[in-house]
Design a protein around this motif. Structure first.
Motif, PDB file in Angstrom:
ATOM      1  N   ASP A   1       0.793  -1.241   0.000  1.00 30.89           N
ATOM      2  CA  ASP A   1       0.000   0.000   0.000  1.00 30.89           C
ATOM      3  C   ASP A   1       0.821   1.284   0.000  1.00 30.89           C
ATOM      4  N   ALA A   2       2.118   1.214   0.342  1.00 33.71           N
ATOM      5  CA  ALA A   2       2.872   2.447   0.586  1.00 33.71           C
ATOM      6  C   ALA A   2       2.976   3.318  -0.653  1.00 33.71           C
TER       7      ALA A   2
ATOM      8  N   ALA B   1       0.853   7.034  -1.470  1.00 31.96           N
ATOM      9  CA  ALA B   1       1.633   8.258  -1.656  1.00 31.96           C
ATOM     10  C   ALA B   1       0.916   9.243  -2.568  1.00 31.96           C
ATOM     11  N   ALA B   2      -0.104   8.771  -3.307  1.00 38.68           N
ATOM     12  CA  ALA B   2      -0.882   9.667  -4.166  1.00 38.68           C
ATOM     13  C   ALA B   2      -1.952  10.426  -3.390  1.00 38.68           C
ATOM     14  N   ASP B   3      -2.163  10.043  -2.135  1.00 43.59           N
ATOM     15  CA  ASP B   3      -3.214  10.629  -1.301  1.00 43.59           C
ATOM     16  C   ASP B   3      -2.616  11.708  -0.419  1.00 43.59           C
TER      17      ASP B   3
ATOM     18  N   GLY C   1       2.086  16.179   2.952  1.00 44.37           N
ATOM     19  CA  GLY C   1       3.359  16.743   2.535  1.00 44.37           C
ATOM     20  C   GLY C   1       4.539  15.803   2.664  1.00 44.37           C
ATOM     21  N   GLY C   2       4.300  14.552   3.034  1.00 49.85           N
ATOM     22  CA  GLY C   2       5.403  13.628   3.281  1.00 49.85           C
ATOM     23  C   GLY C   2       5.684  12.652   2.167  1.00 49.85           C
TER      24      GLY C   2
ATOM     25  N   LEU D   1       4.664   6.891  -9.650  1.00 46.21           N
ATOM     26  CA  LEU D   1       4.911   6.677  -8.216  1.00 46.21           C
ATOM     27  C   LEU D   1       5.907   5.540  -8.004  1.00 46.21           C
ATOM     28  N   LEU D   2       5.749   4.455  -8.763  1.00 49.63           N
ATOM     29  CA  LEU D   2       6.659   3.320  -8.632  1.00 49.63           C
ATOM     30  C   LEU D   2       8.068   3.696  -9.065  1.00 49.63           C
ATOM     31  N   ASN D   3       8.177   4.455 -10.137  1.00 44.65           N
ATOM     32  CA  ASN D   3       9.486   4.874 -10.618  1.00 44.65           C
ATOM     33  C   ASN D   3      10.197   5.725  -9.570  1.00 44.65           C
TER      34      ASN D   3
END
Length: 510
Positions: free
Chosen positions: A311-312, A316-318, A324-325, A378-380
């Motif tokens: 899920d990480a 990260a898109a949310d 901001g992290g 995101l994966l890249n």
């Protein structure tokens, strides 16, 4: 679509493990009894998993390799040079070899090496018993010339023995120098079978409830096939007395002792599950980096599959979750991939890529999802190029066909947008009835993420099909998704707690 925290007992319970896998096809070399030389020295026993040959690269010397009569060895330019006398008759009249090679019956191995000779010469390469009758699961005669060639064969052992690798160099009419380098004998991975966690929650419940009429059913259908162990802040978070490096090392070592492939999940990212049922994780990026460094060192270069932070990446898109992290999360995941990559070629990492519903959208509601391009980005940014693999459908219910379609499309997107090549694995633990509406098949039905009804066990861990590298039971069936009264059925146990009722429902598909 969220993962659910597994609850793991720190003290392993003695429970018989019965690993399950489908053995993939391998090349079986003919077993030919050979005459055997009397070695002049014996190498130390090799490990029984991973790389079995010692000092096969001959970086500084020829230690661990013996030679028979009619041949002398020397170290030359980072290789072993074997000088063979002229006039011997049979190949085994002049031999270079290594003892202490543990062979297991029905296990798969790969022998490879580089070789050349000063004049044209036929030599014989074997992996064989070290005593009469010298049965050889691998026996190949090869023609050498003055140019270095690479040789490699995969074979299945039909004997269980402490054997030897031999290069039989006799039978040369003229004095001949044979140069050997990069000698490697490795066991295979999935072909050996997956390691079953003997302390998995289902196994512990069966042991504690042997008199329950469901015990045998749950043992045979679930406990004996739970081949994945989750690690997170319940094991060690930097403030615990538990040593995560030692814990991982013990587990991977136990798998190696049985010649099985362990599958581990690293699940300790700060802000895990966006405060949901599986919330937690390391307290800071620095604590996470310390934890994942120890986790990786615990593997110790031995064969293992690692599913990295379910899920990480998708979360990260949310921005409401990240606050901001996101950049810090990408940095942590990149760092984790680097540490795991350092463990070498026998460790395969699969960075989690969510599931088809999450990314492609939900056809029952029209929700668009993250989108393939965004997920690839995101994966890249999270180190997919280092990992070389992604996991899909972790703790979810999408069918294997839907998940493979998602994996295939995602791999193509990564390749097109960033030149990154990835393989994928599918979590099949609970997808026997599917969960995502397949276009043109409304009855396939999308389901919720928390202990939904009418789900069923999927195929057990094995080599994948239709593009997937592996099918894995990543979520351990019977472990609850959570007890949220809004999203979960009434009476659901806390996330990660084993429920015999949930387990039986998955077995029966009801």
């Amino acid at each position: 679509m969220l993962c659910r925290l597994p609850i793991t007992r720190v003290t392993p319970r003695p429970f018989p493990a019965a690993a399950s896998s489908v053995l993939t096809a391998v090349l079986l070399a003919a077993a030919v009894p050979l005459a055997g030389p009397a070695p002049v020295a014996r190498a130390a026993a090799s490990a029984t998993y991973g790389e079995l040959a010692t000092n096969g690269s001959f970086t500084s010397d020829t230690a661990d390799w013996w030679q028979s009569a009619n041949v002398s060895t020397s170290h030359s330019d980072g290789a072993l040079r074997a000088s063979v006398v002229a006039g011997t008759v049979d190949p085994w009249d002049a031999v270079v070899g290594q003892d202490g090679i543990e062979l297991r019956e029905d296990a798969a191995y790969t022998l490879s090496f580089d070789a050349r000779s000063s004049v044209a010469a036929d030599i014989r390469a074997t992996v064989q018993m070290g005593v009469d009758p010298y049965t050889a699961p691998l026996d190949h005669t090869v023609a050498l010339g003055t140019t270095t060639r690479h040789f490699q064969w995969t074979f299945t052992s039909d004997v269980r023995t402490t054997g030897q690798i031999t290069f039989q160099l006799g039978g040369q009419a003229a004095a001949t120098d044979v140069v050997l380098d990069n000698v490697s004998l490795t066991t295979s991975t999935v072909r050996e079978g997956f390691y079953t966690d003997p302390a998995n929650n289902a196994a512990a419940w069966v042991e504690d409830n042997a008199g329950d009429p469901r015990a045998t059913k749950i043992s045979e259908a679930i406990a004996d096939h739970n081949s994945v162990k989750w690690y997170g802040d319940w094991d060690a978070d930097g403030n615990s007395a538990t040593d995560i490096e030692a814990e991982v090392s013990d587990y991977v070592g136990a798998a190696a002792a049985k010649g099985r492939l362990p599958v581990l999940v690293a699940y300790d990212i700060p802000g895990r599950d966006c405060g949901g049922a599986s919330s937690g994780g390391a307290g800071s990026p620095d604590q996470y980096k310390a934890w994942i460094s120890k986790f990786a060192r615990g593997i110790g270069g031995r064969p293992a599959i690692v599913v990295l932070e379910p899920d990480a990446v998708a979360q990260a898109a949310d921005e409401a979750c990240m606050k901001g992290g996101a950049e810090a999360r990408f940095d942590m995941l990149w760092y984790a991939n680097q540490r795991l990559q350092e463990q070498g070629e026998f460790v395969r990492t699969y960075l989690d890529a969510g599931n088809a519903t999450w990314t492609l959208g939900d056809s029952t509601t029209g929700a668009q999802g993250i989108g393939l391009q965004k997920m690839a980005e995101l994966l890249n940014r999270s180190g997919a190029s280092i990992a070389g693999g992604v996991s899909v459908n972790v703790s979810n219910f999408d069918s294997t066909d839907v998940s493979n379609d998602y994996g295939r499309r995602l791999a193509a997107q990564l390749r097109a947008d960033f030149g990154v090549t990835v393989e994928w694995v599918v979590d099949t633990s609970r997808n026997g009835n599917g969960g995502y509406v397949v276009p043109g098949s409304p009855s396939s039905g999308h389901v919720g993420f928390c202990n939904p009804a009418d789900r069923k066990l999927g195929v057990t861990s094995r080599a994948g099909e239709d593009g997937a590298e592996y099918f894995l039971w990543i979520k351990n069936p019977g472990d609850s998704d959570g007890a949220d009264p809004i999203h979960c059925p009434a009476g659901s146990p806390p996330a990660g707690q084993f429920s015999p009722d949930l387990a039986e429902a998955l077995i029966d598909g009801s």
